[in-house]
Write a protein that holds these residues in place. Structure first.
Motif, PDB file in Angstrom:
ATOM      1  N   PHE A 266       0.775  -1.072   0.105  1.00 40.88           N
ATOM      2  CA  PHE A 266       0.095   0.067   0.131  1.00 40.88           C
ATOM      3  C   PHE A 266       0.872   1.275  -0.124  1.00 40.88           C
ATOM      4  O   PHE A 266       1.808   1.312   0.825  1.00 40.88           O
ATOM      5  CB  PHE A 266      -0.991   0.173   1.241  1.00 40.88           C
ATOM      6  CG  PHE A 266      -1.734   1.071   1.269  1.00 40.88           C
ATOM      7  CD1 PHE A 266      -2.996   1.169   0.802  1.00 40.88           C
ATOM      8  CD2 PHE A 266      -1.325   2.169   2.336  1.00 40.88           C
ATOM      9  CE1 PHE A 266      -3.885   2.250   0.905  1.00 40.88           C
ATOM     10  CE2 PHE A 266      -2.253   3.342   2.270  1.00 40.88           C
ATOM     11  CZ  PHE A 266      -3.528   3.371   1.595  1.00 40.88           C
ATOM     12  N   VAL A 267       0.564   2.306  -0.816  1.00 44.75           N
ATOM     13  CA  VAL A 267       1.352   3.419  -0.959  1.00 44.75           C
ATOM     14  C   VAL A 267       0.495   4.609  -0.748  1.00 44.75           C
ATOM     15  O   VAL A 267      -0.643   4.632  -1.372  1.00 44.75           O
ATOM     16  CB  VAL A 267       2.081   3.512  -2.417  1.00 44.75           C
ATOM     17  CG1 VAL A 267       2.790   4.816  -2.392  1.00 44.75           C
ATOM     18  CG2 VAL A 267       3.051   2.538  -2.550  1.00 44.75           C
ATOM     19  N   LEU A 268       0.768   5.591  -0.141  1.00 46.69           N
ATOM     20  CA  LEU A 268       0.162   6.704  -0.217  1.00 46.69           C
ATOM     21  C   LEU A 268       0.587   7.854  -0.628  1.00 46.69           C
ATOM     22  O   LEU A 268       1.806   8.145  -0.568  1.00 46.69           O
ATOM     23  CB  LEU A 268      -0.178   7.253   1.491  1.00 46.69           C
ATOM     24  CG  LEU A 268      -1.319   8.250   1.829  1.00 46.69           C
ATOM     25  CD1 LEU A 268      -2.540   7.862   1.310  1.00 46.69           C
ATOM     26  CD2 LEU A 268      -1.191   8.551   3.371  1.00 46.69           C
ATOM     27  N   SER A 269       0.136   8.843  -1.185  1.00 49.07           N
ATOM     28  CA  SER A 269       0.660   9.947  -2.061  1.00 49.07           C
ATOM     29  C   SER A 269       1.030  11.100  -1.076  1.00 49.07           C
ATOM     30  O   SER A 269       0.320  11.459  -0.030  1.00 49.07           O
ATOM     31  CB  SER A 269      -0.132  10.314  -3.189  1.00 49.07           C
ATOM     32  OG  SER A 269      -1.073  11.218  -2.750  1.00 49.07           O
ATOM     33  N   LYS A 270       1.644  12.109  -1.906  1.00 53.14           N
ATOM     34  CA  LYS A 270       2.039  13.343  -1.129  1.00 53.14           C
ATOM     35  C   LYS A 270       0.204  14.125  -1.191  1.00 53.14           C
ATOM     36  O   LYS A 270      -0.560  13.913  -1.812  1.00 53.14           O
ATOM     37  CB  LYS A 270       2.589  14.109  -2.079  1.00 53.14           C
ATOM     38  CG  LYS A 270       2.856  15.420  -1.605  1.00 53.14           C
ATOM     39  CD  LYS A 270       3.868  16.279  -2.447  1.00 53.14           C
ATOM     40  CE  LYS A 270       4.047  17.827  -1.966  1.00 53.14           C
ATOM     41  NZ  LYS A 270       5.150  18.347  -2.881  1.00 53.14           N
ATOM     42  N   HIS A 271       0.045  15.075  -0.272  1.00 50.80           N
ATOM     43  CA  HIS A 271      -1.095  15.695   0.021  1.00 50.80           C
ATOM     44  C   HIS A 271      -0.937  17.131  -0.479  1.00 50.80           C
ATOM     45  O   HIS A 271      -0.067  17.850  -0.157  1.00 50.80           O
ATOM     46  CB  HIS A 271      -1.415  15.508   1.447  1.00 50.80           C
ATOM     47  CG  HIS A 271      -2.878  16.299   1.760  1.00 50.80           C
ATOM     48  ND1 HIS A 271      -3.045  17.675   1.901  1.00 50.80           N
ATOM     49  CD2 HIS A 271      -4.070  15.721   1.850  1.00 50.80           C
ATOM     50  CE1 HIS A 271      -4.431  17.926   2.168  1.00 50.80           C
ATOM     51  NE2 HIS A 271      -4.829  16.691   2.052  1.00 50.80           N
ATOM     52  N   TYR A 272      -2.113  17.395  -1.264  1.00 54.55           N
ATOM     53  CA  TYR A 272      -1.935  19.073  -1.553  1.00 54.55           C
ATOM     54  C   TYR A 272      -3.287  19.675  -1.235  1.00 54.55           C
ATOM     55  O   TYR A 272      -4.490  19.048  -1.138  1.00 54.55           O
ATOM     56  CB  TYR A 272      -2.304  19.152  -3.243  1.00 54.55           C
ATOM     57  CG  TYR A 272      -0.816  18.631  -4.001  1.00 54.55           C
ATOM     58  CD1 TYR A 272       0.457  19.266  -3.862  1.00 54.55           C
ATOM     59  CD2 TYR A 272      -0.784  17.255  -4.441  1.00 54.55           C
ATOM     60  CE1 TYR A 272       1.394  18.896  -4.484  1.00 54.55           C
ATOM     61  CE2 TYR A 272       0.567  16.803  -4.958  1.00 54.55           C
ATOM     62  CZ  TYR A 272       1.515  17.475  -5.059  1.00 54.55           C
ATOM     63  OH  TYR A 272       2.431  17.114  -5.893  1.00 54.55           O
TER      64      TYR A 272
END
Length: 344
Positions: A266-272
């Motif tokens: 599982f991978v979580l991206s950068k947040h904008y």
């Protein structure tokens, strides 16, 4: 241009948007452009230098000719567009602001692709030389024949060895011909390799439910870990599932990120934090195209995911359905340059 040929298929429509943030017919004008999920993806991929083709069925008239000229001008291969009976679909858009949401009204009954037979498009010819095929859950929602055409397309793509991606896009206003979304989509997704969705799409298109609050103010990533694991468990043919995470604080302010699960985890991206949104329509399509580009270009799913999220973040600053950004602009934001300073 990339040697990899990517084909998308779906309905492109005439987009009639009220001026600025006006209500419908507040002034007697509409901004007329073209847009539609799968065409939006093809345009983005062409912008990124990929060999992108858009397949559909459109009526033989001047509106279609103008649409084809527009797509060609943006670098999309339109040789896979078929002329057929029916009309050119329309959607009306009223852009929201602050606590007033944007509003979409569809006028696409009897459109050419909704009336097209499953064999209206020659899939063997369309997929010749292609490596990837992209479709969404919007086309199967149009009509029984459009659902059959969609299923025929993914079956043909798999037979020819293409990678198939599908944005599960749930559109409640469209499923009106007697079938529910899960009845159709659960069969179609059996022929898909890369799934793209938000939490509502998983629940309403596939009937997969976990304890996820669609309108929650704060996102709980543990719930998305569970949701992505459940999707891959129920559809072992999927190699990847990516889910966009939108925190809608108002029509102008959204939090934006995404997660992805594949065989490696599982991978979580950068947040904008996106403020002063110009146009969020097409945001999901810009994510899908960014993910397709990233998975075909980068050596890690994490980098592909972050490219997709950055590309979609930038789309919120651009009027119209199409995401008119370049790879270098997206990679610059990925690298942390989101200042918006004038480039001289």
């Amino acid at each position: 241009m990339s040697e990899k040929r990517i084909v998308t298929c779906g309905e492109i429509m005439l987009r009639l948007k009220s001026v600025g943030h006006e209500r419908f017919f507040q002034s007697p004008s509409f901004e007329a452009t073209f847009g539609g999920g799968e065409a939006n993806v093809a345009v983005s991929l062409a912008n990124y230098g990929m060999n992108a083709a858009f397949a559909t069925v459109l009526p033989d008239n001047d509106i279609t000719n103008a649409c084809i000229r527009e797509l060609r001008g943006l670098g999309v291969d339109t040789s896979t567009i078929v002329k057929g009976d029916g009309r050119f679909g329309i959607y009306y858009l009223e852009s929201g602001a602050n606590q007033r949401p944007s509003k979409v009204v569809y006028d696409r009954a009897y459109s050419a692709i909704s009336m097209a037979k499953p064999d209206a498009i020659d899939w063997k010819e369309t997929f010749k030389g292609a490596t990837w095929y992209h479709i969404t859950g919007i086309t199967p929602a149009l009509s029984q024949s459009a659902a059959e055409l969609s299923l025929a397309s993914v079956k043909a793509a798999k037979e020819m060895g293409l990678t198939v991606s599908c944005d599960f896009n749930y559109r409640g206003k469209l499923w009106k011909y007697g079938k529910t979304a899960p009845e159709v989509m659960c069969e179609l997704v059996k022929f898909v390799d890369v799934g793209i969705a938000n939490e509502e799409d998983c629940q309403k298109s596939l009937g997969i439910k976990v304890d996820v609050e669609v309108e929650a103010g704060k996102l709980d990533t543990k719930k998305y870990e569970a949701l992505t694991a459940k999707v891959l468990e129920e559809y072992p043919n999927l190699s990847t599932i990516a889910i966009t995470l939108r925190e809608s604080k108002s029509a102008d302010i959204n939090g934006w990120s995404a997660c992805l699960r594949n065989k490696d985890g599982f991978v979580l991206s950068k947040h904008y934090d996106i403020k002063d949104i110009v146009d969020r329509v097409g945001g999901g399509d810009s994510f899908a195209s960014g993910l397709i580009y990233g998975l075909n270009t980068y050596d890690s799913a994490e980098k592909a995911l972050n490219f997709a999220v950055a590309a979609s973040c930038l789309k919120h600053s651009i009027l119209g359905d199409f995401n008119r950004v370049t790879v270098s602009e997206v990679e610059k934001l990925m690298g942390g340059d989101g200042s918006g300073r004038v480039q001289r």
